[in-house]
Write a protein that holds these residues in place. Structure first.
Motif, PDB file in Angstrom:
ATOM      1  N   LYS A   2       0.861  -1.177   0.000  1.00 50.90           N
ATOM      2  CA  LYS A   2       0.000   0.000   0.000  1.00 50.90           C
ATOM      3  C   LYS A   2       0.899   1.228   0.000  1.00 50.90           C
ATOM      4  CE  LYS A   2      -3.931   2.095   2.434  1.00 50.90           C
ATOM      5  NZ  LYS A   2      -4.800   2.015   3.635  1.00 50.90           N
ATOM      6  N   GLU A  56      -3.513   4.954   7.805  1.00 53.60           N
ATOM      7  CA  GLU A  56      -2.936   3.788   8.464  1.00 53.60           C
ATOM      8  C   GLU A  56      -2.504   2.733   7.442  1.00 53.60           C
ATOM      9  OE1 GLU A  56      -2.303   3.621  11.555  1.00 53.60           O
ATOM     10  OE2 GLU A  56      -3.584   5.115  12.512  1.00 53.60           O
ATOM     11  N   ASN A  57      -1.584   1.889   7.883  1.00 49.55           N
ATOM     12  CA  ASN A  57      -1.198   0.667   7.160  1.00 49.55           C
ATOM     13  C   ASN A  57      -0.564   0.898   5.797  1.00 49.55           C
ATOM     14  OD1 ASN A  57      -2.308  -0.998   9.287  1.00 49.55           O
ATOM     15  ND2 ASN A  57      -4.324  -0.470   8.484  1.00 49.55           N
ATOM     16  N   TYR A  58       0.144   2.014   5.654  1.00 54.21           N
ATOM     17  CA  TYR A  58       0.903   2.240   4.414  1.00 54.21           C
ATOM     18  C   TYR A  58       2.290   1.605   4.562  1.00 54.21           C
ATOM     19  CZ  TYR A  58      -2.618   5.420   2.618  1.00 54.21           C
ATOM     20  OH  TYR A  58      -3.789   5.951   2.134  1.00 54.21           O
ATOM     21  N   ASP A  59       2.753   1.012   3.478  1.00 58.91           N
ATOM     22  CA  ASP A  59       4.077   0.410   3.466  1.00 58.91           C
ATOM     23  C   ASP A  59       5.145   1.402   3.007  1.00 58.91           C
ATOM     24  OD1 ASP A  59       3.384  -2.516   3.987  1.00 58.91           O
ATOM     25  OD2 ASP A  59       2.084  -2.036   2.296  1.00 58.91           O
ATOM     26  N   LYS A  83       5.930   6.715  11.971  1.00 55.97           N
ATOM     27  CA  LYS A  83       5.005   5.581  11.955  1.00 55.97           C
ATOM     28  C   LYS A  83       5.641   4.355  11.289  1.00 55.97           C
ATOM     29  CE  LYS A  83       0.761   6.582  10.652  1.00 55.97           C
ATOM     30  NZ  LYS A  83       0.030   5.948  11.798  1.00 55.97           N
ATOM     31  N   SER A 293       3.870  -3.987   5.852  1.00 56.71           N
ATOM     32  CA  SER A 293       3.106  -3.797   7.086  1.00 56.71           C
ATOM     33  C   SER A 293       2.463  -5.123   7.476  1.00 56.71           C
ATOM     34  CB  SER A 293       2.010  -2.746   6.870  1.00 56.71           C
ATOM     35  OG  SER A 293       1.039  -3.244   5.951  1.00 56.71           O
ATOM     36  N   LYS A 294       1.984  -5.209   8.724  1.00 57.37           N
ATOM     37  CA  LYS A 294       1.352  -6.444   9.194  1.00 57.37           C
ATOM     38  C   LYS A 294       0.138  -6.794   8.349  1.00 57.37           C
ATOM     39  CE  LYS A 294      -0.472  -8.721  13.336  1.00 57.37           C
ATOM     40  NZ  LYS A 294      -1.617  -9.301  12.624  1.00 57.37           N
ATOM     41  N   ILE A 295      -0.632  -5.772   7.946  1.00 57.57           N
ATOM     42  CA  ILE A 295      -1.843  -6.021   7.143  1.00 57.57           C
ATOM     43  C   ILE A 295      -1.454  -6.653   5.807  1.00 57.57           C
ATOM     44  CG2 ILE A 295      -3.652  -4.857   5.847  1.00 57.57           C
ATOM     45  CD1 ILE A 295      -4.576  -3.996   8.364  1.00 57.57           C
ATOM     46  N   GLN A 296      -0.403  -6.109   5.168  1.00 57.96           N
ATOM     47  CA  GLN A 296       0.018  -6.633   3.872  1.00 57.96           C
ATOM     48  C   GLN A 296       0.570  -8.052   4.024  1.00 57.96           C
ATOM     49  OE1 GLN A 296      -0.638  -5.048   0.983  1.00 57.96           O
ATOM     50  NE2 GLN A 296      -1.692  -3.602   2.314  1.00 57.96           N
ATOM     51  N   ASP A 298      -0.395 -10.222   6.251  1.00 63.05           N
ATOM     52  CA  ASP A 298      -1.548 -11.084   6.462  1.00 63.05           C
ATOM     53  C   ASP A 298      -2.263 -11.399   5.154  1.00 63.05           C
ATOM     54  OD1 ASP A 298      -0.994 -11.123   9.134  1.00 63.05           O
ATOM     55  OD2 ASP A 298      -2.493  -9.611   9.681  1.00 63.05           O
TER      56      ASP A 298
END
Length: 302
Positions: A2, A56-59, A83, A293-296, A298
């Motif tokens: 992201k 949030e959750n940007y790489d 961040k 990131s953790k989201i990516q 996952d």
């Protein structure tokens, strides 16, 4: 991944090309106007609020920060860094490159060729200033100028003295540089990504114009750099801590002379002149260096 592109205008060529390249490489991408970001700082919880939501959750983030908004733009980049978001241009490198005098001092310290340059806060020694850079004609630049704006060619000593005194009376900070006659109104832009020159072009000022900026009607053509020019471009970008940079040089009888290192170089001129997909080179740099990131992670493991 992201990816966030910090740009005030999603329709700009460089922004559009970066969006296209990111999508072609299979990434999510958002264009964010950095001047509309709200920076929120508290203990161990940095946040950025934008258009009604927290970012949030940007790489990775790709800063496209204009010179006139360097202060706020670099603060937004720094907040992303806090961040733990990877940036193609670090906030401190961005600030460093935008200070013309500071960047020249750093380049000088690292042994790079430069046009002889004088900076002063005292206009009474104009004769000495002009003499130090080899006499007229001389180039006079505003420290805050960009895209050729605030750059004056003074062809005589009298004209140079008048311009220097006028700028000092306006409390404007300037540098005075020697005029490199053999460059004949042309310069070289070398585009550096991740420690390599990915493309280079020679820019020629239009008839009667000593500035070669494409925004001022100049033309550009692909050029093959010499080994010395390639090494100078890479060393200049590294000296200022930039992994993505446009290094501007003059060809002279004493070798390449660095005139500026741009931390937000435009893509249109270099891609048009060389045919190189520079936008994809920048995305590939992110892919190589940005931690997920953790989201990516996952998503990949799902």
């Amino acid at each position: 991944m992201k990816i966030a592109i910090l740009s005030r205008n999603a329709k700009l060529y460089s922004t559009q090309r970066l969006v296209e390249a990111a999508l072609q490489h299979g990434h999510e991408v958002d264009v964010i106007d950095h001047l509309k970001c709200i920076i929120i700082t508290e203990q161990k919880k940095p946040a950025i609020y934008y258009n009604g939501k927290y970012l949030e959750n940007y790489d990775a983030v790709i800063p496209r920060i204009g010179a006139s908004v360097t202060f706020y733009g670099s603060a937004v980049v720094r907040q992303f860094e806090m961040k733990k978001v990877f940036s193609t241009v670090e906030s401190q490198a961005l600030i460093r490159s935008r200070d013309k005098l500071r960047s020249l001092q750093i380049l000088s310290r690292d042994g790079l060729g430069l046009p002889k340059t004088v900076f002063t806060n005292y206009s009474m020694d104009v004769d000495e200033i002009i003499s130090e850079v080899g006499g007229a004609p001389v180039i006079i630049k505003l420290l805050e100028g960009t895209q050729g704006l605030g750059v004056v060619l003074a062809e005589t000593k009298k004209a140079a003295a008048s311009v220097i005194q006028a700028f000092h009376n306006l409390k404007a900070r300037i540098i005075v540089q020697e005029f490199i006659k053999e460059s004949k109104g042309a310069d070289i832009r070398a585009f550096v990504v991740d420690g390599k020159v990915v493309g280079a072009m020679k820019r020629q000022g239009k008839e009667g114009e000593f500035r070669s900026n494409l925004h001022r009607g100049g033309s550009s053509d692909i050029i093959k750099l010499s080994k010395v020019e390639t090494a100078a471009a890479i060393k200049a970008a590294k000296a200022l801590g930039l992994q993505v940079a446009g290094v501007d040089m003059l060809q002279s009888s004493r070798g390449p002379l660095i005139i500026e290192v741009n931390s937000s170089p435009g893509l249109k001129g270099i891609e048009s002149a060389t045919g190189v997909d520079v936008a994809s080179k920048i995305i590939q740099y992110i892919e190589k260096n940005a931690p997920l990131s953790k989201i990516q992670k996952d998503k990949i493991n799902a």
